[in-house]
Design an enzyme around this catalytic site. Structure first.
Site, mmCIF file in Angstrom:
data_model
loop_
_atom_site.group_PDB
_atom_site.id
_atom_site.type_symbol
_atom_site.label_atom_id
_atom_site.label_comp_id
_atom_site.label_asym_id
_atom_site.label_seq_id
_atom_site.Cartn_x
_atom_site.Cartn_y
_atom_site.Cartn_z
ATOM 1 N N ASP A 181 0.810 -1.211 0.000
ATOM 2 C CA ASP A 181 0.000 0.000 0.000
ATOM 3 C C ASP A 181 0.854 1.278 0.000
ATOM 4 O O ASP A 181 1.875 1.354 0.693
ATOM 5 C CB ASP A 181 -0.856 -0.024 1.279
ATOM 6 C CG ASP A 181 -1.933 1.038 1.327
ATOM 7 O OD1 ASP A 181 -2.901 0.920 0.585
ATOM 8 O OD2 ASP A 181 -1.793 2.000 2.128
ATOM 9 N N GLU A 244 1.584 -0.372 -4.986
ATOM 10 C CA GLU A 244 0.688 0.743 -5.259
ATOM 11 C C GLU A 244 1.556 2.004 -5.216
ATOM 12 O O GLU A 244 1.810 2.571 -4.162
ATOM 13 C CB GLU A 244 -0.429 0.824 -4.208
ATOM 14 C CG GLU A 244 -1.480 1.838 -4.607
ATOM 15 C CD GLU A 244 -2.318 2.356 -3.452
ATOM 16 O OE1 GLU A 244 -3.453 2.774 -3.697
ATOM 17 O OE2 GLU A 244 -1.841 2.381 -2.293
#
Ligand code: NOJ
Length: 475
Positions: A181, A244
């Site tokens: 993330d 990401e």
């Protein structure tokens, strides 16, 4: 390299299948539905966070990196899910959130020095709007997202050790790797200097009005980020790392030294317009490392993002580009976004992208026997059961695409085509989609092996909002 051309199915655990009637999805529920994934033909599933969390950001605020939130089940349930997936040849990817923990993680009070503090705020912005700093006990702590998500200091060796320990924990329990993330926020300027004013040079991806005023050079993407990624790599060995990284692909290189692939945000953000899609694909495929994704729990579903009339062509494109592709739960049945908040980054703003999966035509779509946390969206019309045996359904199309992509050759050659038509060659197959509302000529010859709708291709003409794949090269 199992993942090289894999399709990875994104499960949003809160909304996939409830097994205990509390209206929230859970791990035993996911296990009950694994046969859907094998029937569909995906290679792996990625679970959005399942760790203990106060759920201010539905699991992206972790209060224990080595546990399972009771809402989702237990460690035994996780082990059972991984074993059941393995038995079916499916791999399980987890989501790791290294940039920030929950403010309720014991680390925050026990090790305040693991976080980032300042006497007063600088001009850094939270991704969700407003200042990235909140006051506490006479100082300010940094949160690149919600205030309940304080940023960890990745220049602190103890933080790195704790995170490596957590990463190893799940790999040892059978995880096939991680979706990592918010990497662009992992490391920032060590001196915490203000972001300078914007220079006018385009960022390459959408930003908020506030962000557009700044150059964002200090609040994110510090030059030593790859060093932190190397420590993540060190912990996971050769297991898959999907990043990401909110940057255009031209800036991926340093990140890909340690990650396997990065989400291709340029394509995700392109409008449904052949020339824009082509430009995004061209830019992204200049170098290896793209993981294709067009929808997820942050941006919404294919039907709503591109229009119901284009969703099948969008699935066709997503699943025929070279490299791994991520398919968001519900897109295989053409599920639309549901009701939710108005502003995306308000608390309930992204609820509309997270309505439960619909398995049958009952009022809760077979998701729960209880009261669902978000209600079903036209379950009587859009559900797995109704589409499974219908060869013209979106579900059948997606399944056919998954089978077909296994025989697509390597590489990608983008073709010249009429305005409004995106066309490319993969080995011996030619793929084209018409993004317009008019009939358009397409460079398709040979045997038709797949169409988004019956009769989509007439001769060399594609019907409005349609796509097709032929076996044979354009003559
Ligand atoms: C990206 C995740 O996909 C999103 O849901 C989350 O809010 C932010 N990162 C912060 O962790």
């Amino acid at each position: 390299m199992w993942w090289r051309d894999a399709v990875i199915y994104q499960v949003y655990p809160r909304s996939f299948q409830d097994s205990d009637g509390d209206g929230l999805g859970d791990l035993p529920g996911i296990e009950q539905r694994l046969d859907h994934l094998t029937w569909l033909g995906v290679d792996a599933l990625w679970l959005s966070p399942i760790y203990p969390s106060p759920m201010h950001d539905f699991g992206y605020d972790i209060s224990d990196y080595k546990g399972i939130d009771p809402v989702f089940g237990s460690l035994d349930d996780f082990d059972s899910l991984v074993a059941a997936a393995r038995a079916r040849g499916l791999r399980v990817l987890l989501d790791v959130v290294p940039c920030h923990s929950s403010i309720e993680h014991p680390w925050f009070s026990e090790h305040p020095d693991w976080y980032i503090w300042r006497e007063g705020p600088n001009n850094w912005l939270s991704a969700f709007g407003g200042s990235a700093w909140s006051p506490l006990n006479g100082r300010y702590y940094l949160h690149s997202f919600y205030p309940e998500q304080p940023d960890l200091d990745w220049r602190n060796e103890e933080v790195i050790a704790a995170m490596q320990d957590a990463l190893r924990f799940w790999i040892d329990r059978g995880a096939a790797g991680y979706r990592v993330d918010a990497i662009d926020r992992l490391l920032k300027d060590p001196e915490l200097r203000d972001d300078p004013p914007a220079t006018g040079e385009p960022f390459g991806l959408p930003l908020s009005d506030e962000e557009l005023k700044l150059a964002l050079t200090h609040s994110r993407n510090a030059p030593d980020t790859p060093k932190a990624l190397a420590r993540i790599r060190e912990a996971v060995g050769d297991h898959l790392l999907v990043g990401e990284v909110y940057l255009p692909s031209a800036k991926w290189q340093p990140y890909l030294e340690h990650l396997d692939v990065a989400f291709a945000f340029e394509l995700l953000h392109a409008r449904w317009d052949a020339s824009l899609l082509r430009a995004a694909i061209e830019a992204t495929t200049r170098r290896p490392g793209a993981a294709w994704v067009l929808s997820n729990h942050d941006f919404g579903r294919l039907v709503t993002r591109f229009g119901a009339e284009n969703a099948r062509s969008a699935a066709l494109m997503l699943l025929t580009l070279p490299g791994p592709a991520f398919l968001y739960q519900g897109d295989e049945i053409g599920l639309a976004d549901g009701p939710g908040g108005e502003r995306v980054y308000d608390r309930a703003g992204r609820d509309r992208f997270r309505h439960p999966m619909q398995w049958d035509g009952s009022p809760n779509g077979g998701f729960t026997t209880g009261d669902p946390w978000l209600r079903a969206v036209e379950p009587e019309r859009v559900n797995v059961e109704a589409q499974r045996d219908d060869p013209r359904s979106t579900l059948s199309l997606v399944r056919d695409l998954l089978a077909l992509r296994r025989v697509l050759g390597d590489g990608l050659e983008l073709l010249e085509a009429a305005p409004g038509v995106l066309a490319y060659v993969r080995g011996e197959h030619t793929i084209a989609v018409n993004t317009t509302a008019d009939e358009r000529p397409a460079p398709l010859d040979g045997e038709v092996v797949l169409e988004t709708d019956p009769g989509a291709l007439r001769g060399r003409t594609l019907a409005p909002h349609s796509g097709a794949i032929t076996m044979g090269l354009p003559g």
